[in-house]
Scaffold this motif. Sequence first.
Motif: not given
Length: 151
Positions: A2-16
Amino acid sequence: MTTHHPETRRLVYGHAQMHDCLAFADARTWGVARRIRTEHASNPAGPIDDDDHIYAEYADDEPFDINEVGSVVEGDWPEMVTARAFKVLPQGLRARFGKRVPTVHNGDYLDIPVDREAELVAELRQHGYEVTRDDELINVLDGRGFSPLAG
């Protein structure tokens, strides 16, 4: 590969834990936290102005720790972490994986069953999202650990 693009959206998720479902967020720096819009209260990490330099020591790109914000307003700021999916997830995936659930005081949230995690995360990655699981961060963002009502 995978290549990293500056516009890549980064999300964090988990069990709330509060709603026993998955939650997604993207506020991980002071700069992002300062820009969070609020509807019913002022943003305690909000934009720095001439009258309030309390958080001026934090650079916009510094990691955000909600426990360092002294004036968190219960129920108004931060918004429920389970409601953030309405803003950070694509509408098609919200409709496929979640169900809108109303609350009495804090608006709606998106109930994403924990057992849909693998499928949803795979879909997000196919859509170009960088997704990381962090249950502790998700629950801190939801007020657990500093709220007298969370336990």
